[in-house]
Design a protein around this motif. Structure first.
Motif, PDB file in Angstrom:
ATOM      1  N   GLU A 183       0.921  -1.173   0.003  1.00 10.37           N
ATOM      2  CA  GLU A 183      -0.002  -0.058  -0.088  1.00 10.37           C
ATOM      3  C   GLU A 183       0.802   1.347  -0.062  1.00 10.37           C
ATOM      4  O   GLU A 183       0.647   2.381  -0.722  1.00 10.37           O
ATOM      5  N   LEU A 184       1.976   1.111   0.748  1.00 11.02           N
ATOM      6  CA  LEU A 184       2.762   2.334   0.546  1.00 11.02           C
ATOM      7  C   LEU A 184       3.490   2.546  -0.535  1.00 11.02           C
ATOM      8  O   LEU A 184       3.453   3.708  -1.284  1.00 11.02           O
ATOM      9  N   ASP A 185       4.057   1.432  -1.047  1.00 13.25           N
ATOM     10  CA  ASP A 185       4.581   1.656  -2.599  1.00 13.25           C
ATOM     11  C   ASP A 185       3.419   2.122  -3.554  1.00 13.25           C
ATOM     12  O   ASP A 185       3.826   2.742  -4.344  1.00 13.25           O
ATOM     13  N   GLN A 186       2.401   1.559  -3.305  1.00 13.86           N
ATOM     14  CA  GLN A 186       1.273   1.892  -4.358  1.00 13.86           C
ATOM     15  C   GLN A 186       1.068   3.640  -4.474  1.00 13.86           C
ATOM     16  O   GLN A 186       0.872   4.263  -5.240  1.00 13.86           O
ATOM     17  N   VAL A 187       1.010   4.115  -3.064  1.00 14.20           N
ATOM     18  CA  VAL A 187       0.833   5.442  -3.091  1.00 14.20           C
ATOM     19  C   VAL A 187       1.816   6.233  -3.684  1.00 14.20           C
ATOM     20  O   VAL A 187       1.678   7.183  -4.314  1.00 14.20           O
ATOM     21  N   ILE A 188       3.164   6.041  -3.349  1.00 15.19           N
ATOM     22  CA  ILE A 188       4.180   6.776  -4.099  1.00 15.19           C
ATOM     23  C   ILE A 188       4.328   6.655  -5.383  1.00 15.19           C
ATOM     24  O   ILE A 188       4.497   7.402  -6.328  1.00 15.19           O
ATOM     25  N   ASN A 189       4.208   5.210  -5.944  1.00 12.02           N
ATOM     26  CA  ASN A 189       3.999   4.815  -7.306  1.00 12.02           C
ATOM     27  C   ASN A 189       3.058   5.706  -8.078  1.00 12.02           C
ATOM     28  O   ASN A 189       3.192   6.101  -9.157  1.00 12.02           O
ATOM     29  N   GLU A 190       2.016   5.678  -7.583  1.00 19.46           N
ATOM     30  CA  GLU A 190       0.625   6.533  -8.377  1.00 19.46           C
ATOM     31  C   GLU A 190       1.038   7.948  -8.476  1.00 19.46           C
ATOM     32  O   GLU A 190       0.852   8.692  -9.468  1.00 19.46           O
ATOM     33  N   LYS A 191       1.780   8.616  -7.649  1.00 20.67           N
ATOM     34  CA  LYS A 191       2.162  10.025  -7.453  1.00 20.67           C
ATOM     35  C   LYS A 191       3.254  10.217  -8.855  1.00 20.67           C
ATOM     36  O   LYS A 191       3.309  11.026  -9.427  1.00 20.67           O
ATOM     37  N   VAL A 192       4.279   9.107  -8.373  1.00 22.66           N
ATOM     38  CA  VAL A 192       5.416   9.079  -9.473  1.00 22.66           C
ATOM     39  C   VAL A 192       4.778   8.768 -10.717  1.00 22.66           C
ATOM     40  O   VAL A 192       5.142   9.665 -11.955  1.00 22.66           O
ATOM     41  N   ASP A 193       4.099   8.005 -11.138  1.00 26.17           N
ATOM     42  CA  ASP A 193       3.373   7.660 -12.387  1.00 26.17           C
ATOM     43  C   ASP A 193       2.668   8.831 -13.121  1.00 26.17           C
ATOM     44  O   ASP A 193       2.668   9.237 -14.141  1.00 26.17           O
ATOM     45  N   GLN A 194       1.748   9.607 -11.991  1.00 25.11           N
ATOM     46  CA  GLN A 194       0.966  10.833 -12.734  1.00 25.11           C
ATOM     47  C   GLN A 194       2.244  11.942 -13.055  1.00 25.11           C
ATOM     48  O   GLN A 194       1.602  12.458 -14.114  1.00 25.11           O
ATOM     49  N   GLN A 195       3.113  11.920 -12.457  1.00 21.29           N
ATOM     50  CA  GLN A 195       3.915  13.138 -12.815  1.00 21.29           C
ATOM     51  C   GLN A 195       4.733  12.654 -14.121  1.00 21.29           C
ATOM     52  O   GLN A 195       4.985  13.419 -15.080  1.00 21.29           O
ATOM     53  N   ARG A 196       4.965  11.381 -14.226  1.00 15.71           N
ATOM     54  CA  ARG A 196       5.595  10.877 -15.497  1.00 15.71           C
ATOM     55  C   ARG A 196       4.699  11.208 -16.590  1.00 15.71           C
ATOM     56  O   ARG A 196       5.124  11.406 -17.870  1.00 15.71           O
ATOM     57  N   GLU A 197       3.380  10.711 -16.588  1.00 19.65           N
ATOM     58  CA  GLU A 197       2.538  10.783 -17.280  1.00 19.65           C
ATOM     59  C   GLU A 197       2.447  12.384 -18.042  1.00 19.65           C
ATOM     60  O   GLU A 197       2.232  12.614 -19.224  1.00 19.65           O
ATOM     61  N   GLU A 198       2.564  13.381 -16.870  1.00 17.00           N
ATOM     62  CA  GLU A 198       2.382  14.692 -17.162  1.00 17.00           C
ATOM     63  C   GLU A 198       3.670  14.940 -17.718  1.00 17.00           C
ATOM     64  O   GLU A 198       3.543  16.005 -18.789  1.00 17.00           O
ATOM     65  N   LEU A 199       4.757  14.507 -17.498  1.00 13.89           N
ATOM     66  CA  LEU A 199       6.139  14.778 -18.410  1.00 13.89           C
ATOM     67  C   LEU A 199       6.016  14.307 -19.835  1.00 13.89           C
ATOM     68  O   LEU A 199       6.447  15.090 -20.667  1.00 13.89           O
ATOM     69  N   ASN A 200       5.694  13.224 -19.883  1.00  9.93           N
ATOM     70  CA  ASN A 200       5.319  12.911 -21.305  1.00  9.93           C
ATOM     71  C   ASN A 200       4.530  13.669 -22.153  1.00  9.93           C
ATOM     72  O   ASN A 200       4.778  13.722 -23.270  1.00  9.93           O
ATOM     73  N   ARG A 201       3.430  14.026 -21.535  1.00 13.98           N
ATOM     74  CA  ARG A 201       2.267  14.857 -22.109  1.00 13.98           C
ATOM     75  C   ARG A 201       3.133  16.230 -22.798  1.00 13.98           C
ATOM     76  O   ARG A 201       2.888  16.783 -23.755  1.00 13.98           O
ATOM     77  N   ILE A 202       3.800  16.590 -21.421  1.00 10.86           N
ATOM     78  CA  ILE A 202       4.387  18.277 -22.035  1.00 10.86           C
ATOM     79  C   ILE A 202       5.852  17.872 -23.077  1.00 10.86           C
ATOM     80  O   ILE A 202       5.767  18.978 -23.821  1.00 10.86           O
TER      81      ILE A 202
END
Length: 368
Positions: free
Chosen positions: A92-111
């Motif tokens: 659950e801890l890993d998931q919380v962090i990974n979701e935030k990292v994945d969200q920023q990675r998606e935004e980086l890819n979009r930009i």
């Protein structure tokens, strides 16, 4: 004139009442009785010596080891539950962090894609530059914030109650029904519900038409799901899979206690299932037919049949297996004739199928 000694033909004067025979005896016969009593001490001494040797030879370590093994199994099971909860919370801890990292990675890819498109088109505007710059600055803040995340972990102490383990002396293989508690709760089942039930250490699984229901220790329904399939013939719990196993007429299903999802993992069209039971590594199922077979499935990494035992090893050709239970390397088979009269209990060593114990129990009702 005093009475003579109580021994026949003895005319001597009695001296005392003998403790063993309560007769008035003369001194000579009193001594004889005393010598007789003393002579009986020697065999008792020999018996005591034999009992001392027997006590010395007792294999108490075997008795202790057998009982300690059960305690160790309980301890290991508790450790597994703690480890399982620990791993779950780590995920659950890993998931919380990974979701935030994945969200920023998606935004980086979009930009990044947006900038690439503008460069390829060789066309942009001040508004595009300002918007991209603002977005990049916000991404920078968000990424830096990820490193600053901290968690508050709230834990409760694990309370171990002495009543978790109850030690009671019993005769080997004795079934003491007096230890059963009184009826705690009665569950009324609607018409059309299948009979089998099973449990793990948390829930009781039963079919309450039209649903499969999980009951907690207070007999409250905590989860349920619609059962869209046919009659349930048997069910059991697999600690290895962490799943309930349910036998329908031709199919084997896995039930997830957390999500109540139902997955069909094996089908058999030409024969019907009868009963099931689990070891740590294997699922055993019987077929619902005269001369029932027992099929052995490995549980991991996938449920696959590896062996089939057929009559006359399992039962006679005119018998059917009503139920099966696994325990400590043995399968107990409740067998019966198709119609009426006798119920047979067979104990089969799964590692030595020639080692079979049979017992007969009279039954007055017909087999259903």
């Amino acid at each position: 004139m005093p009475q003579p000694c109580s021994i026949k033909d003895c005319t001597r004067t009695p001296r005392w009442v003998c403790d063993c025979c309560q007769q008035n005896l003369c001194l000579q016969h009193l001594n004889e009785h005393n010598d007789l009593l003393i002579s009986q001490l020697n065999p008792l001494t020999l018996e005591i010596k034999a009992l001392e040797d027997c006590l010395q030879a007792l294999n108490i370590q075997k008795t202790i080891d057998n009982s300690r093994e059960k305690l160790e199994e309980w301890r290991d099971d508790c450790y597994k539950k703690i480890d399982c909860l620990f791993e779950q919370k780590c995920r659950e801890l890993d998931q919380v962090i990974n979701e935030k990292v994945d969200q920023q990675r998606e935004e980086l890819n979009r930009i990044h894609l947006k900038i690439t498109e503008l460069i390829d088109a060789q066309e942009t505007s001040r508004q595009d530059i300002d918007l991209l710059t603002s977005t990049i600055r916000q991404l920078e803040i968000n990424i830096n914030n990820i490193e600053q995340i901290c968690f508050t972990i709230v834990t409760s102490p694990l309370v171990i109650d002495d009543t978790f383990i109850f030690i009671k002396e019993t005769t080997e293989h004795e079934l003491d029904l007096s230890t059963l508690s009184p009826v705690y709760e009665t569950i009324h089942r609607p018409k059309g519900s299948s009979g089998p039930l099973t449990c793990n250490d948390r829930y009781l699984l039963i079919h309450q038409h039209p649903n499969l229901c999980l009951y907690d220790r207070e007999m409250n329904i905590v989860k349920q799901t619609l059962w869209r399939y046919g009659r349930i013939w048997d069910m059991c719990w697999s600690s290895t899979l962490g799943r309930f196993i349910v036998l329908e007429q031709n199919n084997i299903y896995l039930i997830n206690e957390n999500t109540m999802s139902i997955n069909n993992v094996h089908s058999m069209k030409d024969r019907d299932w009868g009963a099931c039971t689990c070891s740590d590594t294997v699922l055993f199922t019987s077929t619902n037919e005269d001369g029932s077979s027992i099929m052995e499935f490995i549980l991991f990494p996938a449920i696959e049949m590896i062996r089939e035992w057929k009559y006359p090893l399992t039962c006679a050709k005119d018998e059917i297996i009503d139920d099966i239970v696994y325990n400590n390397g043995n399968l107990a088979l409740a067998c019966a004739f198709k119609i009426v009269i006798w119920l047979f209990l067979r104990i089969m060593d799964i590692n030595n199928t020639q080692n079979i114990i049979n017992t007969d129990q009279h039954e007055n009702t017909a087999h259903g």
